[in-house]
Design a protein around this motif. Structure first.
Motif, mmCIF file in Angstrom:
data_model
loop_
_atom_site.group_PDB
_atom_site.id
_atom_site.type_symbol
_atom_site.label_atom_id
_atom_site.label_comp_id
_atom_site.label_asym_id
_atom_site.label_seq_id
_atom_site.Cartn_x
_atom_site.Cartn_y
_atom_site.Cartn_z
ATOM 1 N N ALA A 311 3.533 -19.289 0.916
ATOM 2 C CA ALA A 311 4.980 -19.488 0.964
ATOM 3 C C ALA A 311 5.755 -18.181 0.886
ATOM 4 C CB ALA A 311 5.423 -20.418 -0.171
ATOM 5 N N LEU A 312 5.062 -17.085 0.556
ATOM 6 C CA LEU A 312 5.713 -15.786 0.419
ATOM 7 C C LEU A 312 5.272 -14.821 1.518
ATOM 8 C CD1 LEU A 312 5.321 -15.329 -3.457
ATOM 9 C CD2 LEU A 312 7.176 -16.448 -2.203
ATOM 10 N N GLY A 313 4.797 -15.366 2.619
ATOM 11 C CA GLY A 313 4.376 -14.509 3.720
ATOM 12 C C GLY A 313 3.128 -13.694 3.426
ATOM 13 N N GLY A 314 2.243 -14.235 2.579
ATOM 14 C CA GLY A 314 1.009 -13.530 2.256
ATOM 15 C C GLY A 314 1.130 -12.519 1.130
ATOM 16 N N GLN A 315 2.306 -12.387 0.526
ATOM 17 C CA GLN A 315 2.509 -11.459 -0.582
ATOM 18 C C GLN A 315 2.255 -12.161 -1.918
ATOM 19 O OE1 GLN A 315 3.238 -8.149 -0.260
ATOM 20 N NE2 GLN A 315 2.965 -8.496 1.941
ATOM 21 N N PRO A 316 1.832 -11.445 -2.958
ATOM 22 C CA PRO A 316 1.671 -12.060 -4.280
ATOM 23 C C PRO A 316 3.035 -12.319 -4.912
ATOM 24 C CG PRO A 316 1.229 -9.714 -4.398
ATOM 25 C CD PRO A 316 1.412 -10.032 -2.936
ATOM 26 N N PRO A 317 3.110 -13.223 -5.898
ATOM 27 C CA PRO A 317 4.400 -13.505 -6.550
ATOM 28 C C PRO A 317 5.084 -12.266 -7.117
ATOM 29 C CG PRO A 317 2.802 -15.183 -7.121
ATOM 30 C CD PRO A 317 2.055 -14.125 -6.356
ATOM 31 N N ALA A 318 4.309 -11.319 -7.645
ATOM 32 C CA ALA A 318 4.910 -10.120 -8.248
ATOM 33 C C ALA A 318 5.709 -9.312 -7.237
ATOM 34 C CB ALA A 318 3.820 -9.254 -8.864
ATOM 35 N N ALA A 319 5.397 -9.452 -5.947
ATOM 36 C CA ALA A 319 6.106 -8.681 -4.927
ATOM 37 C C ALA A 319 7.567 -9.091 -4.810
ATOM 38 C CB ALA A 319 5.411 -8.839 -3.568
ATOM 39 N N ARG A 320 7.916 -10.282 -5.289
ATOM 40 C CA ARG A 320 9.295 -10.756 -5.204
ATOM 41 C C ARG A 320 10.120 -10.431 -6.443
ATOM 42 N NH1 ARG A 320 10.979 -16.379 -2.305
ATOM 43 N NH2 ARG A 320 10.703 -15.657 -0.160
ATOM 44 N N VAL A 321 9.487 -9.817 -7.428
ATOM 45 C CA VAL A 321 10.208 -9.466 -8.659
ATOM 46 C C VAL A 321 10.405 -7.967 -8.677
ATOM 47 C CG1 VAL A 321 10.210 -9.594 -11.169
ATOM 48 C CG2 VAL A 321 9.133 -11.413 -9.828
ATOM 49 N N PRO A 322 11.638 -7.485 -8.637
ATOM 50 C CA PRO A 322 11.873 -6.034 -8.589
ATOM 51 C C PRO A 322 11.380 -5.333 -9.848
ATOM 52 C CG PRO A 322 13.854 -7.266 -7.976
ATOM 53 C CD PRO A 322 12.891 -8.256 -8.544
ATOM 54 N N ASN A 323 10.731 -4.182 -9.643
ATOM 55 C CA ASN A 323 10.309 -3.288 -10.719
ATOM 56 C C ASN A 323 9.427 -3.988 -11.764
ATOM 57 O OD1 ASN A 323 11.981 -1.272 -9.571
ATOM 58 N ND2 ASN A 323 13.754 -2.101 -10.654
#
Length: 329
Positions: A311-323
């Motif tokens: 659901a995030l385009g193959g990125q891990p959840p942490a990639a959507r949380v800045p810093n």
């Protein structure tokens, strides 16, 4: 439709045709001038003679006749079964004696919604909840996972051996390091951010109101440590979430509950629990319950920081949380 690098656009075709028809150029000379095959120059010149400038437009590649197309009556039967019974192509094909790929093409041609987009009891298209930013909505739920007897459980070893191990644990009265007998369930309390899918989860002994309230206090502190301010929490209507104790633990956080018998509303945490079962709880043979419990924190770290999410385009959840710290550990 001609692509961007095509030798001839509609304007180029018209120029080629006029050179041949009106100016009398030989086909070979026109083909060399416009860098196309002689047969191509002949085709556009012929269309210009028959239709004029309107003949330079692209034509549909659809055949005039389709003798092997599925009959209209059969298509109506496929759609009727889909609407009434809400079956997939395989079951519809088996019922009607048609190949599933044919059923799939018919459903796609008529724009029938996929089953995963529908609410099975009502047939309505599911309106999915999408958060705009981290912390807008955190989904909270509990999942029970059966404990593993010493030697392994029935899911991996089969019911005969697994049940024998379970009975041996019960008869021996052995106790685990947490003090409870080696049987029963673990209660996995989970809080997942709806936007980033970042998860905080703990393996606890029960799902009482005090346990749920204390879990949320720790989960909220963890989200704040990650730089996420939680504004809303979504739970089901379990007794622990309807208690005053849990309401006091939420504080200023807005509490929303799903409608009764509608687990789809809390689908993000439900889907996480399915992933958890597939990739951790029953992914491999564990010879003891302690071994599986020790593996859970490591798997959870992989899920949050390294595992690609569809659901995030193959990125891990942490990639959507800045810093967010720990992403590269």
């Amino acid at each position: 439709m001609s692509h961007r690098n095509a030798p001839l656009s509609e304007t180029g075709r018209l120029r080629l045709a006029r050179c041949v028809v009106e100016d009398g150029w030989p086909l070979r000379r026109a083909a060399e001038r416009f860098q196309v095959a002689v047969t191509t120059a002949q085709r556009w010149a012929t269309r210009y003679r028959e239709l004029g400038p309107t003949g330079m437009a692209d034509r549909s590649s659809r055949p005039h006749r389709s003798p092997h197309q599925t009959p209209t009556r059969t298509e109506r039967r496929i759609i009727k079964v889909r609407v009434i019974r809400r079956w997939g192509p395989a079951r519809i094909g088996y019922l009607l004696g048609i190949h599933p790929s044919t059923v799939h093409r018919v459903l796609m041609r008529y724009g029938i919604a996929r089953l995963r987009w529908l609410d099975r009891p009502t047939g309505r298209v599911i309106r999915r909840i999408e958060s705009a930013a981290v912390g807008d909505l955190v989904h909270v739920d509990v999942k029970k996972v059966g404990k593993i007897p010493a030697g392994g459980g029935w899911r991996m070893l089969g019911r005969t051996v697994g049940n024998r191990n379970s009975k041996a644990d019960k008869s021996s009265g052995r106790r685990s390091k947490w003090g409870d007998p080696l049987r029963g369930h673990h209660f996995l309390h989970t809080a997942i951010d709806g936007y980033s899918r970042l998860v905080y989860s703990e393996m606890l002994a029960d799902e009482r109101k005090e346990t749920a309230a204390e879990f949320w206090t720790r989960a909220n502190a963890w989200f704040e440590h990650c730089g996420i301010t939680v504004r809303k929490v979504l739970t089901d209507n379990g007794s622990c979430y309807r208690s005053h104790t849990f309401r006091e633990a939420l504080g200023r956080v807005e509490h929303r509950r799903t409608r009764p018998y509608r687990p789809q509303t809390n689908g993000k945490v439900e889907r996480f629990h399915r992933t958890l079962a597939d990739e951790w709880a029953y992914a491999r043979l564990y010879t003891s319950d302690a071994e599986r419990c020790a593996e859970y924190p490591r798997w959870l770290h992989t899920y949050n920081y390294h595992r690609g999410h569809t659901a995030l385009g193959g990125q891990p959840p942490a990639a959507r949380v800045p810093n967010l710290s720990g992403q590269y550990s």
